[in-house]
Each structure stands twice: as C-alpha cells, then as structure tokens.
Design a protein around this motif. Structure first.
Motif, PDB file in Angstrom:
ATOM      1  N   PRO A 277       0.832  -1.214   0.000  1.00 21.24           N
ATOM      2  CA  PRO A 277       0.000   0.000   0.000  1.00 21.24           C
ATOM      3  C   PRO A 277       0.862   1.258   0.000  1.00 21.24           C
ATOM      4  O   PRO A 277       1.977   1.252   0.543  1.00 21.24           O
ATOM      5  CB  PRO A 277      -0.797  -0.119   1.299  1.00 21.24           C
ATOM      6  CG  PRO A 277      -0.751  -1.565   1.663  1.00 21.24           C
ATOM      7  CD  PRO A 277       0.568  -2.077   1.159  1.00 21.24           C
ATOM      8  N   VAL A 278       0.326   2.342  -0.578  1.00 24.42           N
ATOM      9  CA  VAL A 278       1.107   3.576  -0.746  1.00 24.42           C
ATOM     10  C   VAL A 278       0.381   4.768  -0.132  1.00 24.42           C
ATOM     11  O   VAL A 278      -0.815   4.971  -0.357  1.00 24.42           O
ATOM     12  CB  VAL A 278       1.380   3.849  -2.240  1.00 24.42           C
ATOM     13  CG1 VAL A 278       2.041   5.214  -2.423  1.00 24.42           C
ATOM     14  CG2 VAL A 278       2.244   2.756  -2.839  1.00 24.42           C
ATOM     15  N   ILE A 279       1.145   5.553   0.618  1.00 21.85           N
ATOM     16  CA  ILE A 279       0.732   6.881   1.073  1.00 21.85           C
ATOM     17  C   ILE A 279       1.675   7.877   0.422  1.00 21.85           C
ATOM     18  O   ILE A 279       2.897   7.696   0.475  1.00 21.85           O
ATOM     19  CB  ILE A 279       0.826   7.017   2.604  1.00 21.85           C
ATOM     20  CG1 ILE A 279      -0.065   5.998   3.312  1.00 21.85           C
ATOM     21  CG2 ILE A 279       0.461   8.441   3.030  1.00 21.85           C
ATOM     22  CD1 ILE A 279       0.169   5.931   4.819  1.00 21.85           C
ATOM     23  N   ALA A 280       1.135   8.913  -0.204  1.00 18.88           N
ATOM     24  CA  ALA A 280       1.998   9.868  -0.905  1.00 18.88           C
ATOM     25  C   ALA A 280       1.408  11.267  -0.858  1.00 18.88           C
ATOM     26  O   ALA A 280       0.227  11.461  -0.546  1.00 18.88           O
ATOM     27  CB  ALA A 280       2.201   9.426  -2.352  1.00 18.88           C
ATOM     28  N   SER A 281       2.241  12.237  -1.198  1.00  8.45           N
ATOM     29  CA  SER A 281       1.797  13.630  -1.254  1.00  8.45           C
ATOM     30  C   SER A 281       0.870  13.857  -2.439  1.00  8.45           C
ATOM     31  O   SER A 281       1.009  13.239  -3.497  1.00  8.45           O
ATOM     32  CB  SER A 281       2.999  14.567  -1.382  1.00  8.45           C
ATOM     33  OG  SER A 281       3.836  14.475  -0.264  1.00  8.45           O
ATOM     34  N   ASN A 282      -0.011  14.798  -2.246  1.00  9.70           N
ATOM     35  CA  ASN A 282      -0.996  15.157  -3.266  1.00  9.70           C
ATOM     36  C   ASN A 282      -0.376  16.159  -4.244  1.00  9.70           C
ATOM     37  O   ASN A 282      -0.800  17.308  -4.352  1.00  9.70           O
ATOM     38  CB  ASN A 282      -2.216  15.754  -2.566  1.00  9.70           C
ATOM     39  CG  ASN A 282      -3.387  15.955  -3.504  1.00  9.70           C
ATOM     40  OD1 ASN A 282      -3.441  15.376  -4.577  1.00  9.70           O
ATOM     41  ND2 ASN A 282      -4.326  16.773  -3.086  1.00  9.70           N
ATOM     42  N   VAL A 283       0.676  15.715  -4.964  1.00  6.28           N
ATOM     43  CA  VAL A 283       1.405  16.605  -5.870  1.00  6.28           C
ATOM     44  C   VAL A 283       1.691  15.902  -7.195  1.00  6.28           C
ATOM     45  O   VAL A 283       1.798  14.678  -7.266  1.00  6.28           O
ATOM     46  CB  VAL A 283       2.757  17.070  -5.255  1.00  6.28           C
ATOM     47  CG1 VAL A 283       2.542  17.877  -3.992  1.00  6.28           C
ATOM     48  CG2 VAL A 283       3.681  15.881  -4.979  1.00  6.28           C
ATOM     49  N   GLY A 284       1.834  16.715  -8.259  1.00  2.00           N
ATOM     50  CA  GLY A 284       2.307  16.244  -9.562  1.00  2.00           C
ATOM     51  C   GLY A 284       1.640  14.985 -10.060  1.00  2.00           C
ATOM     52  O   GLY A 284       0.417  14.808  -9.966  1.00  2.00           O
TER      53      GLY A 284
END
Length: 357
Positions: A277-284
């Motif tokens: 599973p992935v958590i990431a910034s809301n960018v690009g």
C-alpha cells in the motif's frame, strides 16, 4: 542520468526503458551521464565527456539513427537539439518534472533554452498529466505534440513475494509494522515531514513499528540533521539494485512518499506492483497515479496529516485499506510493455516526419 555499479539507482528508470526498447527489437546506443558527482570541476569533466559521446554517435547521421531520445529537457535536450541541427536527426524529449519545475526557473537563459528544446522537438513526452499541462501552458507547446507516458513498471521484477522470507533476508522481525521510504534522502522528498510524522505515530501507538529509509545520502549536513532527530527504530539503507529493492517493498507494510514535488513518482508504482500500500503527497503525477483509489494522498509539507494517514494504515486491516481494483487498473495502465509500445510509435512518427502509424 544512468546507473553504474557504484550508483545502482542513479537514473535507473532510463536504463529500464532502454532495456525494454532493446527487448522490443529496437537498436539503442546511449550517450549518458553515470556520474552523480558535484562540484565545478567534476561537472565540467563529466558533461564534456557526455557531449563528446553524443557528437561521436551523431556523426553517423540519419543513415544510422532514426531518432534521438533525450531524458530531461535541459541539459540533455540540448544535445538532441544540436544533433538535429547538425545531422538532421529528429528527436523526442521526455520531461521528468525537475527540469520544468526547478531547472527552467534557475535563470532566464535556461528557461529560453528549455523553451527552444521543447518547441523544436518532434514530440514531447511528459511523465504525468499535471506536467503536460504545465508544458502546454508555460511554454506554448501544442497539446497534440505532448504525450503523457510514465516510465512504466516492469512487473516481472516488481511483484508480490513471500513477506516472511524476505524479512528474514533483510533482518526484519515478523511482528514489526514497517513503513518504507525509497528515494534520495533530501528535503524535496519530504524526509523531514516523514520523520516528524513517524515520531507522532510512535507516540500514539503501542504497536512495534519501524521506519526504513532506502536511498542515496549525499547531502551530509541534511543527513546529520535528520539522524539527530530519530531513534534506533529508524533504519537507513544504501541504494540497491532493483532485484534487491523489490525485497524491501515486499517486506514493508506501507510505502510512504511525502515529496514536495514529483513529476510522476515511479517508486510509488513499483511499490504497488510489489503488493505494498502507498501513502503519498498530493502533488504532480502522484495525483493521477493514486487519485482514483490506488493509494492514499495527503497534503505535501504537512507532517500532521501524514501521521494521521500512517496511523490509519497501521490500525486498518489491509483488505479494508487497499482498493485492489484501483491498484490493478493503475498497474495495467502503466505496464512497461504498454508504455514501450507507445514510445516506439512516437519514434516511428518522428522518423517519418509526423505520420504516426
């Protein structure tokens, strides 16, 4: 950028595409920079060698090459532009994000060069839709001359594995919940926010947790600052070959990518392909990759929001936390084989003067 034995992760995504093209039957010669060393003297020497190699190949002309493909608009695109003007070889350029977001903003001269490279390219590839829109709006490149194509993921390399077995190899206890970061350990990758979020999570849970950070640590002042803030449950690992990197993805419970900006975020795709599973910034490009439910998005530069999502992942059963249908859709869309076919179509069109097959 291109990897070497000393720097196995440096530009590995470019090598992956080269190897995929070769497997598809395309003859590829490379002129690359495999030396990440900084400092004025190092930069002058390595760029001079790189340019000489490109010119040596270019002299063979259109009889030898149908197209050149530059990765990063500036400075790589300058070599392709020169080869087009000198030897008539058409070129395609892939924008990866930093070349538009950072490099083009360094000076008016570099911005002008960037604009010329993009304008004279036979086609422009952007690794994400946000980047494509930026190229269209900021540099006036026609929409039909831009394709949105990620670098793709090799699903023969990045695949789910035996978690217990790889944890044994990597010296990770079975009962630990592991958060993983992969990338350059620099400010722009959100490492400070990640460490702050992890410390919050530790204070709010009784579970046995660990943070593993895999990546290049060249900025020693930044690294010293980060290391002074963490305890023994934060583990730093050097960059590794992809056949070893997949084991870290397989061993982890959650992959976290809190970048401040990201043209696409290929490591997030590699994590998904490895069953993590992935958590990431809301960018690009992360927005389009994960925004339909394939992962969880949080605001950039916000350690509190990041910690809340990390806690949610920690205390939510995997089958409730992950949207498997969305993950499979993302993997299908960004499969390396599919991406390679599109790239070859663009090569054909460029070599034929724009008539795409």
């Amino acid at each position: 950028m291109y990897p070497s034995a000393s720097h196995p992760s440096y530009g590995i995504f470019v090598k992956n595409q080269v190897e995929a093209l070769k497997r598809a039957g395309i003859h590829v010669d490379i002129a690359v920079n495999d030396n990440p060393a900084v400092g004025k003297k190092n930069v002058i020497i390595k760029y001079a060698k790189w340019a000489m190699r490109a010119m040596q190949l270019g002299r063979k002309g259109k009889k030898a090459y149908d197209v050149t493909h530059a990765h990063y608009v500036f400075p790589s695109g300058m070599l392709s532009l020169a080869l087009k003007k000198m030897f008539g070889i058409p070129y395609i350029v892939t924008a990866h994000g930093g070349d538009i977001e950072r490099m083009a903003k360094k000076s008016a001269r570099i911005r002008n060069w960037t604009a010329q490279i993009l304008t004279e390219a036979d086609h422009v590839i952007a690794v994400g839709p946000v980047l494509a829109e930026q190229i269209e709006q900021d540099f006036g490149i026609a929409k039909q001359n831009i394709s949105v194509l990620s670098m793709g993921v090799n699903r023969n390399v990045f695949t789910a594995g035996d978690k217990q077995a790889v944890r044994k190899q990597l010296r990770i206890l079975d009962n630990k919940f592991v958060f993983l970061f992969v990338g350059n350990v620099i400010q722009q990758k959100g490492v400070e926010e990640l460490v702050a979020a992890y410390k919050r999570v530790k204070k709010q849970t009784t579970k046995d947790i660990e943070l593993v950070i895999v990546g290049s640590r060249r900025d020693m002042s930044f690294i010293s600052n980060i290391q002074s803030q963490v305890d023994a449950t934060v583990r730093f690992e050097d960059p590794v070959q992809q056949t070893q990197l997949v084991k870290w993805f397989q061993a982890a419970d959650v992959f976290v990518l809190p970048s401040h900006l990201e043209g696409f975020g290929l490591v997030a795709l590699e994590a998904l392909a490895s069953g993590t599973p992935v958590i990431a910034s809301n960018v690009g490009g992360l927005v389009s990759l994960l925004g339909d439910g394939a992962g969880k998005l949080v605001p950039a530069k916000n350690s509190e929001a990041l910690s809340e999502e990390m806690l949610r992942a920690l205390h939510t059963p995997r089958d409730q936390y992950v949207d498997e249908e969305a993950v499979q859709a993302a993997l299908t869309l960004h499969d390396e084989v599919t991406i390679t076919e599109h790239v070859i179509d663009l090569y054909d069109a460029a070599s034929k003067g724009g008539e795409q097959r």
